[in-house]
Design a protein around this motif. Structure first.
Motif, short mmCIF file in Angstrom:
data_model
loop_
_atom_site.label_atom_id
_atom_site.label_comp_id
_atom_site.label_asym_id
_atom_site.label_seq_id
_atom_site.Cartn_x
_atom_site.Cartn_y
_atom_site.Cartn_z
N PHE A 1 4.92 -5.37 8.90
CA PHE A 1 5.85 -4.41 8.21
C PHE A 1 5.94 -3.25 9.20
O PHE A 1 4.90 -2.61 9.79
N TYR B 1 2.45 -2.39 10.96
CA TYR B 1 1.11 -3.03 10.21
C TYR B 1 1.53 -4.66 10.17
O TYR B 1 2.44 -5.11 10.17
N GLY C 1 -6.81 -11.17 2.05
CA GLY C 1 -8.03 -10.93 2.20
C GLY C 1 -8.35 -9.71 3.03
O GLY C 1 -9.32 -9.18 3.35
N HIS C 2 -7.18 -9.20 3.81
CA HIS C 2 -7.49 -8.22 4.67
C HIS C 2 -6.46 -6.84 4.19
O HIS C 2 -6.68 -5.81 4.93
N GLY C 3 -5.62 -7.21 3.41
CA GLY C 3 -4.92 -5.83 3.14
C GLY C 3 -3.79 -5.45 4.12
O GLY C 3 -3.27 -6.27 5.01
N LEU C 4 -3.57 -4.44 4.20
CA LEU C 4 -2.46 -3.87 5.28
C LEU C 4 -3.45 -3.16 6.41
O LEU C 4 -4.08 -2.28 6.20
N ARG C 5 -3.19 -3.63 7.75
CA ARG C 5 -3.83 -3.22 8.68
C ARG C 5 -2.79 -2.46 9.81
O ARG C 5 -2.04 -3.11 10.13
N LEU C 6 -3.29 -1.45 10.30
CA LEU C 6 -2.46 -0.66 11.20
C LEU C 6 -2.65 -1.31 12.86
O LEU C 6 -3.84 -1.32 13.18
N GLN D 1 0.09 -7.74 7.49
CA GLN D 1 -0.30 -7.95 6.19
C GLN D 1 -1.15 -9.23 6.13
O GLN D 1 -0.16 -10.13 6.28
N PHE E 1 8.34 2.12 4.08
CA PHE E 1 8.18 0.72 4.53
C PHE E 1 9.55 -0.11 4.57
O PHE E 1 10.50 -0.08 3.73
N GLY F 1 -3.95 1.32 16.71
CA GLY F 1 -4.40 1.15 15.54
C GLY F 1 -5.62 0.46 15.32
O GLY F 1 -6.32 0.12 16.55
N GLU F 2 -6.27 -0.10 14.31
CA GLU F 2 -7.41 -0.68 14.23
C GLU F 2 -7.37 -2.21 14.82
O GLU F 2 -8.39 -2.68 14.98
#
Lengths: 112, 112
Positions: free
Chosen positions: A90, A35, A40-45, A37, A103, A58-59
Protein backbone atom coordinates in the motif's frame (compact mmCIF):
# COMPACT_ATOMS: atom_id res chain seq x y z
CA UNK A 1 -9.24 7.10 -2.85
CA UNK A 2 -8.17 10.71 -2.31
CA UNK A 3 -6.41 11.12 -5.66
CA UNK A 4 -3.92 8.34 -5.16
CA UNK A 5 -3.32 5.49 -7.57
CA UNK A 6 -1.02 2.49 -7.60
CA UNK A 7 0.28 0.51 -10.53
CA UNK A 8 0.25 -2.28 -11.28
CA UNK A 9 -2.63 -3.53 -9.15
CA UNK A 10 -1.56 -7.14 -9.48
CA UNK A 11 1.76 -8.66 -10.43
CA UNK A 12 3.21 -12.14 -10.52
CA UNK A 13 6.95 -12.42 -10.94
CA UNK A 14 9.76 -14.89 -10.42
CA UNK A 15 12.43 -14.96 -7.76
CA UNK A 16 15.44 -12.87 -8.68
CA UNK A 17 13.70 -10.48 -11.05
CA UNK A 18 13.52 -6.73 -10.42
CA UNK A 19 10.11 -5.21 -9.72
CA UNK A 20 9.04 -1.58 -9.55
CA UNK A 21 5.76 -0.42 -8.05
CA UNK A 22 4.48 3.05 -8.70
CA UNK A 23 2.44 5.37 -6.52
CA UNK A 24 0.96 8.51 -8.06
CA UNK A 25 -0.88 11.30 -6.23
CA UNK A 26 -2.75 14.36 -7.40
CA UNK A 27 -3.09 15.94 -3.93
CA UNK A 28 0.33 17.61 -3.76
CA UNK A 29 0.93 16.09 -0.32
CA UNK A 30 4.46 16.33 1.01
CA UNK A 31 4.66 12.90 2.62
CA UNK A 32 4.41 9.58 0.81
CA UNK A 33 4.72 6.10 2.31
CA UNK A 34 5.10 2.51 1.25
CA UNK A 35 3.70 -0.22 3.51
CA UNK A 36 3.37 -3.94 3.21
CA UNK A 37 0.51 -5.88 4.73
CA UNK A 38 0.85 -9.51 5.71
CA UNK A 39 -1.36 -11.81 7.79
CA UNK A 40 -0.24 -11.76 11.40
CA UNK A 41 1.95 -8.70 10.93
CA UNK A 42 -0.52 -5.95 10.18
CA UNK A 43 0.74 -2.95 8.26
CA UNK A 44 4.50 -2.34 8.31
CA UNK A 45 6.34 0.69 6.98
CA UNK A 46 8.96 0.01 4.31
CA UNK A 47 10.14 3.50 3.30
CA UNK A 48 8.75 6.96 3.31
CA UNK A 49 9.45 10.32 1.69
CA UNK A 50 9.13 13.78 3.16
CA UNK A 51 9.86 15.66 -0.04
CA UNK A 52 11.37 15.35 -3.50
CA UNK A 53 14.58 13.35 -3.21
CA UNK A 54 14.10 13.10 0.58
CA UNK A 55 13.49 9.55 1.76
CA UNK A 56 14.06 7.46 4.87
CA UNK A 57 13.81 3.85 5.95
CA UNK A 58 10.97 2.22 7.80
CA UNK A 59 11.01 -0.90 9.93
CA UNK A 60 11.21 -3.42 7.05
CA UNK A 61 13.39 -1.69 4.45
CA UNK A 62 15.87 -4.50 3.68
CA UNK A 63 15.58 -5.59 0.05
CA UNK A 64 13.69 -2.45 -1.00
CA UNK A 65 14.71 0.91 -2.41
CA UNK A 66 12.66 3.98 -3.25
CA UNK A 67 12.91 7.08 -5.34
CA UNK A 68 10.97 10.30 -5.53
CA UNK A 69 12.01 12.60 -8.36
CA UNK A 70 8.67 14.43 -8.50
CA UNK A 71 6.17 15.43 -5.83
CA UNK A 72 3.48 13.23 -7.35
CA UNK A 73 5.39 9.98 -7.84
CA UNK A 74 6.96 7.57 -5.34
CA UNK A 75 8.54 4.41 -6.69
CA UNK A 76 9.25 1.24 -4.73
CA UNK A 77 11.82 -1.12 -6.22
CA UNK A 78 12.61 -4.69 -5.32
CA UNK A 79 16.05 -5.14 -6.87
CA UNK A 80 15.88 -8.93 -6.77
CA UNK A 81 12.50 -10.21 -5.65
CA UNK A 82 12.28 -13.04 -3.12
CA UNK A 83 9.32 -15.18 -2.09
CA UNK A 84 9.31 -13.45 1.31
CA UNK A 85 8.34 -10.26 -0.51
CA UNK A 86 5.05 -11.75 -1.62
CA UNK A 87 2.60 -9.35 -0.02
CA UNK A 88 0.06 -6.61 -0.54
CA UNK A 89 1.75 -3.23 -0.88
CA UNK A 90 0.00 0.00 0.00
CA UNK A 91 1.03 3.51 -0.77
CA UNK A 92 -0.19 6.34 1.43
CA UNK A 93 0.08 10.12 1.39
CA UNK A 94 -0.15 12.76 4.08
CA UNK A 95 0.47 16.41 4.83
CA UNK A 96 2.51 15.84 7.97
CA UNK A 97 4.66 13.12 9.49
CA UNK A 98 1.99 11.88 11.89
CA UNK A 99 -1.13 13.42 10.41
CA UNK A 100 -3.98 11.59 8.70
CA UNK A 101 -2.82 9.30 5.93
CA UNK A 102 -4.75 8.52 2.76
CA UNK A 103 -4.22 5.12 1.23
CA UNK A 104 -4.13 3.85 -2.30
CA UNK A 105 -5.96 0.70 -3.41
CA UNK A 106 -2.95 -1.58 -3.01
CA UNK A 107 -0.81 -3.81 -5.22
CA UNK A 108 -0.90 -7.55 -4.77
CA UNK A 109 2.57 -8.93 -5.55
CA UNK A 110 3.30 -12.62 -5.83
CA UNK A 111 6.89 -13.81 -6.12
CA UNK A 112 7.17 -17.42 -7.30
CA UNK B 1 7.81 -3.82 17.51
CA UNK B 2 4.21 -2.72 17.24
CA UNK B 3 3.25 0.38 19.18
CA UNK B 4 -0.49 -0.30 19.09
CA UNK B 5 -2.17 -3.60 19.81
CA UNK B 6 -5.87 -4.11 19.12
CA UNK B 7 -8.14 -6.31 21.14
CA UNK B 8 -9.98 -8.50 20.31
CA UNK B 9 -8.40 -9.83 17.13
CA UNK B 10 -11.85 -10.78 15.84
CA UNK B 11 -15.37 -9.78 16.84
CA UNK B 12 -18.68 -11.07 15.51
CA UNK B 13 -21.99 -9.43 16.47
CA UNK B 14 -25.57 -9.11 15.26
CA UNK B 15 -26.69 -6.17 13.19
CA UNK B 16 -27.98 -3.39 15.40
CA UNK B 17 -25.71 -4.23 18.33
CA UNK B 18 -22.81 -2.06 19.45
CA UNK B 19 -19.22 -3.05 18.73
CA UNK B 20 -16.29 -2.08 20.93
CA UNK B 21 -12.65 -2.46 19.99
CA UNK B 22 -9.66 -1.59 22.11
CA UNK B 23 -6.15 -0.42 21.38
CA UNK B 24 -3.25 -0.41 23.83
CA UNK B 25 0.09 1.21 23.24
CA UNK B 26 3.44 1.38 24.99
CA UNK B 27 4.96 4.86 24.80
CA UNK B 28 3.67 8.40 25.13
CA UNK B 29 1.87 9.67 22.06
CA UNK B 30 0.82 12.94 20.44
CA UNK B 31 -2.27 11.49 18.81
CA UNK B 32 -4.02 8.22 18.05
CA UNK B 33 -5.93 7.43 14.90
CA UNK B 34 -8.44 4.77 13.87
CA UNK B 35 -8.72 3.41 10.34
CA UNK B 36 -11.09 1.00 8.63
CA UNK B 37 -10.17 -1.47 5.90
CA UNK B 38 -12.77 -3.23 3.83
CA UNK B 39 -11.71 -6.52 2.30
CA UNK B 40 -9.32 -6.02 -0.60
CA UNK B 41 -9.20 -2.24 -0.20
CA UNK B 42 -6.90 0.38 1.23
CA UNK B 43 -7.28 1.81 4.71
CA UNK B 44 -9.67 4.68 5.28
CA UNK B 45 -9.18 7.22 8.05
CA UNK B 46 -12.02 7.35 10.58
CA UNK B 47 -11.02 9.61 13.42
CA UNK B 48 -8.02 11.22 15.12
CA UNK B 49 -7.89 11.94 18.83
CA UNK B 50 -5.15 14.05 20.37
CA UNK B 51 -3.40 13.24 23.64
CA UNK B 52 -5.16 16.12 25.42
CA UNK B 53 -8.60 14.85 24.38
CA UNK B 54 -10.55 12.18 26.26
CA UNK B 55 -13.44 11.51 23.91
CA UNK B 56 -14.41 12.23 20.35
CA UNK B 57 -17.49 11.51 18.27
CA UNK B 58 -18.11 11.16 14.56
CA UNK B 59 -21.54 9.96 13.52
CA UNK B 60 -21.99 6.47 15.01
CA UNK B 61 -18.36 6.34 16.11
CA UNK B 62 -17.17 7.17 19.59
CA UNK B 63 -13.49 7.11 20.47
CA UNK B 64 -12.06 7.41 23.95
CA UNK B 65 -8.47 7.87 25.00
CA UNK B 66 -7.00 7.15 28.42
CA UNK B 67 -3.38 8.26 28.40
CA UNK B 68 -2.82 7.07 31.97
CA UNK B 69 -3.66 3.52 30.89
CA UNK B 70 -2.18 3.99 27.41
CA UNK B 71 -5.35 2.72 25.80
CA UNK B 72 -8.11 3.77 23.44
CA UNK B 73 -11.45 2.31 22.50
CA UNK B 74 -13.56 2.58 19.37
CA UNK B 75 -17.30 2.14 19.79
CA UNK B 76 -19.55 1.67 16.78
CA UNK B 77 -23.19 2.05 17.74
CA UNK B 78 -26.17 0.47 15.97
CA UNK B 79 -23.93 -1.62 13.73
CA UNK B 80 -24.78 -2.29 10.10
CA UNK B 81 -23.68 -4.96 7.67
CA UNK B 82 -21.57 -2.32 5.91
CA UNK B 83 -19.49 -1.93 9.08
CA UNK B 84 -17.98 -5.36 8.43
CA UNK B 85 -14.28 -4.60 8.04
CA UNK B 86 -10.95 -4.62 9.83
CA UNK B 87 -10.24 -1.74 12.17
CA UNK B 88 -6.75 -0.51 12.96
CA UNK B 89 -5.38 1.94 15.46
CA UNK B 90 -2.28 3.94 14.61
CA UNK B 91 -0.09 5.79 17.03
CA UNK B 92 2.82 8.15 16.82
CA UNK B 93 5.41 8.51 19.55
CA UNK B 94 6.45 11.70 21.27
CA UNK B 95 10.06 10.59 21.05
CA UNK B 96 12.02 9.17 18.17
CA UNK B 97 11.16 9.13 14.48
CA UNK B 98 7.91 10.86 13.61
CA UNK B 99 5.99 8.02 12.00
CA UNK B 100 2.70 6.25 12.50
CA UNK B 101 2.79 2.68 13.72
CA UNK B 102 -0.24 0.51 13.00
CA UNK B 103 -1.57 -2.33 15.09
CA UNK B 104 -2.57 -5.67 13.64
CA UNK B 105 -6.25 -4.82 13.61
CA UNK B 106 -9.59 -6.14 14.80
CA UNK B 107 -11.67 -8.07 12.28
CA UNK B 108 -15.32 -7.07 12.80
CA UNK B 109 -18.13 -9.13 11.30
CA UNK B 110 -21.72 -7.91 11.44
CA UNK B 111 -24.24 -10.72 11.02
CA UNK B 112 -27.64 -9.88 9.49
Amino acid sequence: DAGITQSPRHKVTETGTPVTLRCHQTENHRYMYWYRQDPGHGLRLIHYSYGVKDTDKGEVSDGYSVSRSKTEDFLLTLESATSSQTSVYFCAIGTGATDTQYFGPGTRLTVL
Amino acid sequence: SQQGEEDPQALSIQEGENATMNCSYKTSINNLQWYRQNSGRGLVHLILIRSNEREKHSGRLRVTLDTSKKSSSLLITASRAADTASYFCATDATRGAQKLVFGQGTRLTINP
